[in-house]
Enzyme design. Structure first.
Site, short mmCIF file in Angstrom:
data_model
loop_
_atom_site.label_atom_id
_atom_site.label_comp_id
_atom_site.label_asym_id
_atom_site.label_seq_id
_atom_site.Cartn_x
_atom_site.Cartn_y
_atom_site.Cartn_z
N GLY A 11 -8.05 -24.48 -19.51
CA GLY A 11 -8.88 -23.69 -18.60
C GLY A 11 -9.72 -24.65 -17.78
N LYS A 26 -7.34 -37.71 -6.77
CA LYS A 26 -8.06 -36.74 -7.60
C LYS A 26 -7.12 -35.61 -8.03
CE LYS A 26 -11.20 -33.99 -9.22
NZ LYS A 26 -12.19 -34.14 -10.23
N GLU A 61 -14.94 -36.78 -8.05
CA GLU A 61 -15.60 -36.88 -9.35
C GLU A 61 -14.57 -36.73 -10.47
OE1 GLU A 61 -18.81 -37.83 -10.02
OE2 GLU A 61 -17.57 -38.01 -11.81
N TYR A 121 -21.98 -27.79 -11.60
CA TYR A 121 -21.53 -28.61 -12.73
C TYR A 121 -21.23 -30.05 -12.32
CZ TYR A 121 -21.37 -24.62 -15.83
OH TYR A 121 -21.73 -23.56 -16.61
N ALA A 153 -15.51 -35.08 -16.98
CA ALA A 153 -15.04 -33.87 -17.65
C ALA A 153 -16.26 -33.16 -18.22
CB ALA A 153 -14.05 -34.22 -18.76
N CYS A 161 -10.93 -26.87 -12.66
CA CYS A 161 -10.15 -27.85 -11.88
C CYS A 161 -8.65 -27.78 -12.01
CB CYS A 161 -10.60 -29.26 -12.24
SG CYS A 161 -12.13 -29.70 -11.43
N PHE A 162 -8.14 -27.77 -13.25
CA PHE A 162 -6.70 -28.01 -13.44
C PHE A 162 -5.83 -27.05 -12.63
CE2 PHE A 162 -6.70 -30.42 -17.78
CZ PHE A 162 -7.32 -31.47 -17.16
#
Ligand code: UDX
Ligand code: ADP
Length: 459
Positions: free
Chosen positions: A270, A217, A162, A13, A165, A273-274
């Site tokens: 969801g 990041k 990166e 992704y 989103a 990443c988070f």
């Protein structure tokens, strides 16, 4: 060193869209994306652009324009490393599921394998760019592996996190708020900055030291997730009072210091990443014995888990305390609209909870396959695969999903859900017909007028 060839390890992704945009804007650079997953590479090379492994608005057009010109997808990893002056590492860094730091720390085994692969193959100097989200000081580890190979080659390590989103990846990449490059070697930093300068204004290209870049990041994602948990915490208070969370969000968002974005109360955040990044932050803080710092950020995740749980609890309670044998239509499975990514999607946890209560689920998502839904559920290991298959049916149309359903649970904010014929849907359902809108995308008055019992978040 001039950059004529770029290799990106990891066609996911992040790697896929980022490299496609770099290739589009740098026609003189050959960009090769490599992956160990042959099936994924084959999908990227599929002549039918509908079969690309990743759905992102606008991505297929860029791939069509660049693929075979200066953008290539391949499984020949060593050859691509060998010919490139610049190598991006864009592999997955999931949360560890074993050993020390289990459930918290990032699993860096894929990163390490990449570093070793580069060290084995490289015969000329390379700039190695960390693109994957990583714990602070990972660059140090990569550096140590590369520099201890004894090949007498210069490796310059850069951190270039990166910020795209999913669902808006292409426009985020084409018009980034900023590009961040962390590193020690000025020439290497300038080389990477040059690649971006092909389309990004220079004042948006920030240069920092390696660790600031890595930590920025994690911090950006932690702040964004914290906003979602903050508004979700307020949403629960709203449900116990006469306040409406949409009105509160609008009122606070007009304060220019707060700003209107990222204040949509929801079923819980969801995405890949988070949660992972906050867990990383918590783990790092704990490793320095910074207990208060760790606890502070951990609370963002605790709130998010609570939000997912209380959504299903409210649904069950409203359906007269039982969903056993009842058909529940779930609209949406992806973690947000405009993506086929389901990693950490709240829908998975809500489905799991409802299946524990013996609900019969019928799920419709415009972009997520049945196979993906089943494997997401199986991954939780709550029940057998055959039980998951019986409990969760996939519908081909929303109208099939809602037929004879006791309730609808809206999991993802897909635009198409807003324009459905809700009167027709009401007719198809068992009465009273309930809607639990986990994304606050429908209008309460309108739904009530049709006859629905409508429940939204924070209203
Ligand atoms: C995030 C960061 O935004 C991006 O900068 C980083 O590079 C990767 O992680 P992503 O996870 O793709 O991007 O999507 P994002 O738009 O941030 O949404 C994350 C989750 O929060 C989704 O589940 C979304 O539905 C939820 N969310 C977001 C809310 O519930 N409410 C909001 O107001 C915003
Ligand atoms: P992201 O969202 O970070 O892009 P993905 O899981 O979508 O994560 O993509 C990461 C990709 O990296 C996967 O396609 C995986 O097969 C690939 N990958 C992981 N390890 C390696 C490796 N050592 N060499 C090549 N590719 C790898």
């Amino acid at each position: 060193m001039t950059i004529k060839n770029i290799c990106c390890i990891g066609a996911g992704y992040v790697g896929g869209p980022t490299m496609a945009v770099i290739a589009k804007n740098n026609p003189n650079i050959k960009v090769t994306i490599v992956d160990i997953n042959a099936e994924r590479i084959a999908a990227w090379n599929d002549p039918d652009l509908n079969n690309l492994p990743i759905y992102e608005p606008g991505l297929a057009d860029i791939v069509a324009e660049t693929r075979g010109e200066n953008l290539f997808f391949s499984t020949a990893i060593d050859a691509a490393i060998d010919e490139s002056e610049m190598i991006f590492i864009s592999v997955n860094t999931p949360t560890k599921t074993y050993g020390k730091g289990k459930g918290m720390a990032a699993d860096l085994k894929y990163i390490e394998l990449c570093a070793r692969n580069i060290a084995d193959v490289a015969k000329t100097d390379k700039i190695v760019v960390e693109k994957s989200t990583l714990p602070v000081r990972t660059a140090e580890a990569i550096k140590s592996i590369l520099h201890n190979t004894g090949n007498a080659i210069n490796f310059h390590i850069l951190s270039n996190p990166e910020f795209l989103a999913e669902g808006t990846a292409v426009s985020d990449l084409l018009n980034p708020d900023r590009v961040l490059i962390g590193g020690e070697n000025e020439d290497a930093i300038a080389q990477l900055a040059n690649v971006y300068a092909a389309w990004v204004p220079e004042d948006k290209i920030l240069k920092t030291n390696l660790w600031s870049s890595e930590l920025s990041k994690l911090t950006a994602n932690a702040f964004l997730a914290q906003r979602v948990s903050s508004i979700n915490a307020i949403s629960e208070l709203c449900e116990h009072t006469e306040a409406n969370v949409n009105e509160v969000a609008k009122a606070i968002g007009m304060d220019s210091r707060i700003g209107p974005k990222f204040l949509n109360a929801s079923i819980g955040f969801g995405g890949s990443c988070f949660q992972k990044d906050i867990l990383n932050l918590v783990y790092i803080a704990k490793s320095y014995n910074l207990t208060e710092v760790a606890d502070y950020w951990e609370q963002v995740i605790i709130m998010n888990d609570h939000q997912k749980r209380r959504f299903s609890d409210r649904l069950i309670k409203t359906l007269y305390n039982t969903v056993s044998g009842k058909k529940i239509a779930m609209l949406g499975w992806a973690f947000k609209k405009d993506t086929n990514d389901t990693r950490e999607s709240a829908a998975i946890y809500v489905a799991d909870h409802l299946l524990n209560e013996q609900a019969e689920l019928s799920v419709y998502d415009p972009k997520v396959s049945k196979l993906k839904m089943q494997s997401d559920l199986n991954y939780l290991n709550t029940r057998s695969e055959s039980e998951n298959e019986t409990g969760l049916q996939t519908a081909h149309t929303p109208y099939e999903a809602v037929k004879e359903a006791h309730a609808i649970a809206i999991m993802t904010e897909w635009d198409e859900f807003k324009s459905y014929d809700w009167k027709a849907i009401y007719k198809e359902m068992k009465k009273p017909a309930f809607i639990f809108d986990g994304r606050n995308i429908l209008d309460k008055k309108e739904m009530n007028a049709i006859g629905f019992e409508y429940y939204a978040i924070g209203q």
